[in-house]
Write an enzyme that holds these catalytic residues in place. Structure first.
Site, PDB file in Angstrom:
ATOM      1  N   LYS A  15      37.854  17.776 -90.356  1.00 51.15           N
ATOM      2  CA  LYS A  15      37.675  18.396 -91.672  1.00 51.15           C
ATOM      3  C   LYS A  15      38.589  17.716 -92.699  1.00 51.15           C
ATOM      4  O   LYS A  15      39.512  16.963 -92.324  1.00 51.15           O
ATOM      5  CB  LYS A  15      37.991  19.888 -91.557  1.00 51.15           C
ATOM      6  CG  LYS A  15      37.030  20.657 -90.650  1.00 51.15           C
ATOM      7  CD  LYS A  15      37.408  22.133 -90.584  1.00 51.15           C
ATOM      8  CE  LYS A  15      36.429  22.917 -89.732  1.00 51.15           C
ATOM      9  NZ  LYS A  15      36.750  24.376 -89.700  1.00 51.15           N
ATOM     10  N   TYR A  55      26.595  25.412 -92.437  1.00 51.60           N
ATOM     11  CA  TYR A  55      27.180  26.723 -92.136  1.00 51.60           C
ATOM     12  C   TYR A  55      26.215  27.875 -92.451  1.00 51.60           C
ATOM     13  O   TYR A  55      26.656  28.995 -92.719  1.00 51.60           O
ATOM     14  CB  TYR A  55      28.480  26.905 -92.926  1.00 51.60           C
ATOM     15  CG  TYR A  55      29.681  26.181 -92.327  1.00 51.60           C
ATOM     16  CD1 TYR A  55      30.084  26.405 -91.008  1.00 51.60           C
ATOM     17  CD2 TYR A  55      30.426  25.285 -93.085  1.00 51.60           C
ATOM     18  CE1 TYR A  55      31.183  25.754 -90.459  1.00 51.60           C
ATOM     19  CE2 TYR A  55      31.539  24.627 -92.542  1.00 51.60           C
ATOM     20  CZ  TYR A  55      31.904  24.871 -91.232  1.00 51.60           C
ATOM     21  OH  TYR A  55      32.994  24.225 -90.687  1.00 51.60           O
ATOM     22  N   PHE A  63      34.053  34.769 -96.353  1.00 52.25           N
ATOM     23  CA  PHE A  63      34.785  33.503 -96.514  1.00 52.25           C
ATOM     24  C   PHE A  63      33.853  32.305 -96.736  1.00 52.25           C
ATOM     25  O   PHE A  63      34.309  31.176 -96.872  1.00 52.25           O
ATOM     26  CB  PHE A  63      35.699  33.244 -95.301  1.00 52.25           C
ATOM     27  CG  PHE A  63      34.994  33.214 -93.970  1.00 52.25           C
ATOM     28  CD1 PHE A  63      34.362  32.058 -93.511  1.00 52.25           C
ATOM     29  CD2 PHE A  63      34.955  34.348 -93.165  1.00 52.25           C
ATOM     30  CE1 PHE A  63      33.715  32.025 -92.290  1.00 52.25           C
ATOM     31  CE2 PHE A  63      34.310  34.324 -91.929  1.00 52.25           C
ATOM     32  CZ  PHE A  63      33.687  33.159 -91.503  1.00 52.25           C
ATOM     33  N   ARG A  91      34.854  22.016 -77.409  1.00 53.44           N
ATOM     34  CA  ARG A  91      35.377  23.254 -78.015  1.00 53.44           C
ATOM     35  C   ARG A  91      36.742  23.598 -77.424  1.00 53.44           C
ATOM     36  O   ARG A  91      37.641  24.032 -78.139  1.00 53.44           O
ATOM     37  CB  ARG A  91      34.412  24.416 -77.770  1.00 53.44           C
ATOM     38  CG  ARG A  91      33.099  24.285 -78.489  1.00 53.44           C
ATOM     39  CD  ARG A  91      33.142  24.706 -79.919  1.00 53.44           C
ATOM     40  NE  ARG A  91      33.308  26.129 -80.094  1.00 53.44           N
ATOM     41  CZ  ARG A  91      33.220  26.752 -81.263  1.00 53.44           C
ATOM     42  NH1 ARG A  91      32.966  26.050 -82.379  1.00 53.44           N
ATOM     43  NH2 ARG A  91      33.383  28.044 -81.366  1.00 53.44           N
ATOM     44  N   THR A  97      39.159  29.241 -82.967  1.00 54.30           N
ATOM     45  CA  THR A  97      38.935  29.195 -84.426  1.00 54.30           C
ATOM     46  C   THR A  97      40.231  29.513 -85.175  1.00 54.30           C
ATOM     47  O   THR A  97      40.598  28.830 -86.130  1.00 54.30           O
ATOM     48  CB  THR A  97      37.842  30.206 -84.830  1.00 54.30           C
ATOM     49  OG1 THR A  97      36.679  29.951 -84.051  1.00 54.30           O
ATOM     50  CG2 THR A  97      37.506  30.090 -86.301  1.00 54.30           C
ATOM     51  N   ARG A 108      43.953  22.245 -82.383  1.00 53.88           N
ATOM     52  CA  ARG A 108      44.416  23.270 -83.333  1.00 53.88           C
ATOM     53  C   ARG A 108      45.757  23.861 -82.903  1.00 53.88           C
ATOM     54  O   ARG A 108      46.606  24.172 -83.744  1.00 53.88           O
ATOM     55  CB  ARG A 108      43.350  24.356 -83.462  1.00 53.88           C
ATOM     56  CG  ARG A 108      42.101  23.878 -84.208  1.00 53.88           C
ATOM     57  CD  ARG A 108      40.961  24.851 -84.043  1.00 53.88           C
ATOM     58  NE  ARG A 108      39.787  24.498 -84.826  1.00 53.88           N
ATOM     59  CZ  ARG A 108      38.591  25.007 -84.611  1.00 53.88           C
ATOM     60  NH1 ARG A 108      38.388  25.871 -83.633  1.00 53.88           N
ATOM     61  NH2 ARG A 108      37.570  24.651 -85.361  1.00 53.88           N
ATOM     62  N   ASN A 118      41.934  24.530 -90.169  1.00 54.73           N
ATOM     63  CA  ASN A 118      42.023  24.360 -88.703  1.00 54.73           C
ATOM     64  C   ASN A 118      41.514  22.995 -88.216  1.00 54.73           C
ATOM     65  O   ASN A 118      41.095  22.830 -87.081  1.00 54.73           O
ATOM     66  CB  ASN A 118      41.358  25.533 -87.973  1.00 54.73           C
ATOM     67  CG  ASN A 118      39.884  25.656 -88.265  1.00 54.73           C
ATOM     68  OD1 ASN A 118      39.319  24.851 -89.002  1.00 54.73           O
ATOM     69  ND2 ASN A 118      39.243  26.648 -87.676  1.00 54.73           N
ATOM     70  N   HIS A 121      35.978  20.601 -86.451  1.00 57.16           N
ATOM     71  CA  HIS A 121      34.801  21.408 -86.120  1.00 57.16           C
ATOM     72  C   HIS A 121      34.154  20.839 -84.866  1.00 57.16           C
ATOM     73  O   HIS A 121      34.116  19.616 -84.690  1.00 57.16           O
ATOM     74  CB  HIS A 121      33.771  21.357 -87.257  1.00 57.16           C
ATOM     75  CG  HIS A 121      32.401  21.786 -86.821  1.00 57.16           C
ATOM     76  ND1 HIS A 121      32.046  23.106 -86.716  1.00 57.16           N
ATOM     77  CD2 HIS A 121      31.330  21.075 -86.396  1.00 57.16           C
ATOM     78  CE1 HIS A 121      30.798  23.192 -86.271  1.00 57.16           C
ATOM     79  NE2 HIS A 121      30.345  21.961 -86.061  1.00 57.16           N
ATOM     80  N   GLU A 132      22.955  20.067 -85.483  1.00 58.12           N
ATOM     81  CA  GLU A 132      24.008  19.501 -86.331  1.00 58.12           C
ATOM     82  C   GLU A 132      23.946  17.970 -86.338  1.00 58.12           C
ATOM     83  O   GLU A 132      24.134  17.343 -87.383  1.00 58.12           O
ATOM     84  CB  GLU A 132      25.375  19.992 -85.860  1.00 58.12           C
ATOM     85  CG  GLU A 132      25.580  21.473 -86.153  1.00 58.12           C
ATOM     86  CD  GLU A 132      26.852  22.069 -85.601  1.00 58.12           C
ATOM     87  OE1 GLU A 132      27.068  23.280 -85.817  1.00 58.12           O
ATOM     88  OE2 GLU A 132      27.634  21.352 -84.933  1.00 58.12           O
TER      89      GLU A 132
HETATM   90  P1  RTP Z   1      33.894  25.501 -86.783  1.00 63.79           P
HETATM   91  O1  RTP Z   1      32.446  25.907 -87.011  1.00 63.79           O
HETATM   92  O2  RTP Z   1      34.565  24.994 -88.041  1.00 63.79           O
HETATM   93  O3  RTP Z   1      34.079  24.625 -85.596  1.00 63.79           O
HETATM   94  O4  RTP Z   1      34.677  26.803 -86.435  1.00 63.79           O
HETATM   95  P2  RTP Z   1      34.315  27.889 -85.379  1.00 63.79           P
HETATM   96  O5  RTP Z   1      32.955  27.677 -84.783  1.00 63.79           O
HETATM   97  O6  RTP Z   1      35.460  27.941 -84.457  1.00 63.79           O
HETATM   98  O7  RTP Z   1      34.291  29.180 -86.296  1.00 63.79           O
HETATM   99  P3  RTP Z   1      33.134  29.765 -87.211  1.00 63.79           P
HETATM  100  O8  RTP Z   1      33.063  31.216 -86.947  1.00 63.79           O
HETATM  101  O9  RTP Z   1      31.883  28.936 -87.133  1.00 63.79           O
HETATM  102  O10 RTP Z   1      33.776  29.572 -88.663  1.00 63.79           O
HETATM  103  C1  RTP Z   1      33.706  28.354 -89.322  1.00 63.79           C
HETATM  104  C2  RTP Z   1      35.014  28.094 -90.024  1.00 63.79           C
HETATM  105  O11 RTP Z   1      35.198  29.076 -91.033  1.00 63.79           O
HETATM  106  C3  RTP Z   1      36.579  29.349 -91.176  1.00 63.79           C
HETATM  107  N1  RTP Z   1      36.790  30.785 -90.980  1.00 63.79           N
HETATM  108  N2  RTP Z   1      37.512  31.494 -91.797  1.00 63.79           N
HETATM  109  N3  RTP Z   1      38.038  35.051 -91.421  1.00 63.79           N
HETATM  110  C4  RTP Z   1      38.160  33.866 -91.978  1.00 63.79           C
HETATM  111  O12 RTP Z   1      38.805  33.678 -92.970  1.00 63.79           O
HETATM  112  C5  RTP Z   1      37.483  32.750 -91.343  1.00 63.79           C
HETATM  113  N4  RTP Z   1      36.747  32.810 -90.247  1.00 63.79           N
HETATM  114  C6  RTP Z   1      36.298  31.556 -90.029  1.00 63.79           C
HETATM  115  C7  RTP Z   1      37.318  28.573 -90.133  1.00 63.79           C
HETATM  116  O13 RTP Z   1      37.845  27.391 -90.746  1.00 63.79           O
HETATM  117  C8  RTP Z   1      36.246  28.224 -89.132  1.00 63.79           C
HETATM  118  O14 RTP Z   1      36.541  27.040 -88.446  1.00 63.79           O
END
Ligand code: RTP
Length: 154
Positions: A15, A55, A63, A91, A97, A108, A118, A121, A132
């Protein structure tokens, strides 16, 4: 590409925060050293429109707008990695996350402390990896090749 489990692919992105902090080489090195094969790589500053597609599943989250803005705020590095169980293992290599729940030794867990910064991705399933990869890369940008040292990995 064959259907062998050894040719499973995942989409990994460094990122904008990871790029700014100079972590691109480290992240690539971790996947290479583990034995995974890099089959696509590019740096780009993604548009908000593109990130909204990436997304889309999170569009109802509070968010979402901030996430899209942050992800489009600077260049990121988009990659496709190939190898046995690479989606799940990728992962695990990234960590949770929320970096505060990430174990030391994960990307991370080693380099971040804030959910919104973080670093990286990774696709969360084989199905989303396929989507993707198609969203981020043209077929012609993904290489099919053998590595001379594959027999030392498998
Ligand atoms: P990513 O898609 O970036 O790999 O992350 P992830 O699957 O671990 O998490 P996801 O739920 O898909 O969320 C995407 C990104 O959004 C940000 N996030 N902020 N509560 C919050 O403020 C919040 N929750 C998620 C994180 O940067 C996350 O990686």
């Amino acid at each position: 590409m064959s259907d062998s489990p050894k040719t499973e692919r995942t989409f990994i992105a460094v990122k904008p925060d990871g790029v700014q902090r100079g972590l691109v080489g480290d992240i690539i090195a971790r996947f290479e050293k583990r034995g995974y094969k890099l089959v696509a790589l590019k740096m780009e500053q993604a548009t908000e429109e593109h990130l909204k597609k990436h997304y889309a599943d999170l569009s109802a989250k509070p968010f979402f707008a901030g996430l899209v803005k942050f992800m489009s705020s600077g260049p990121l590095v988009a990659m496709v990695w190939e190898g046995l169980d690479v989606v799940k293992q990728g992962r695990a290599m990234l960590g949770e996350t929320n970096p505060l729940n990430s174990k030391p030794g994960s990307i991370r867990g080693d380099y971040s402390i804030d959910m919104g910064r973080n670093i990286c991705h990774g696709s969360d399933s084989v199905e989303s990896a396929k989507k993707e990869i198609q969203l981020w890369f043209k077929d012609s940008e993904v290489s099919n090749y053998q590595r001379a040292n594959d027999c030392w990995v498998y």
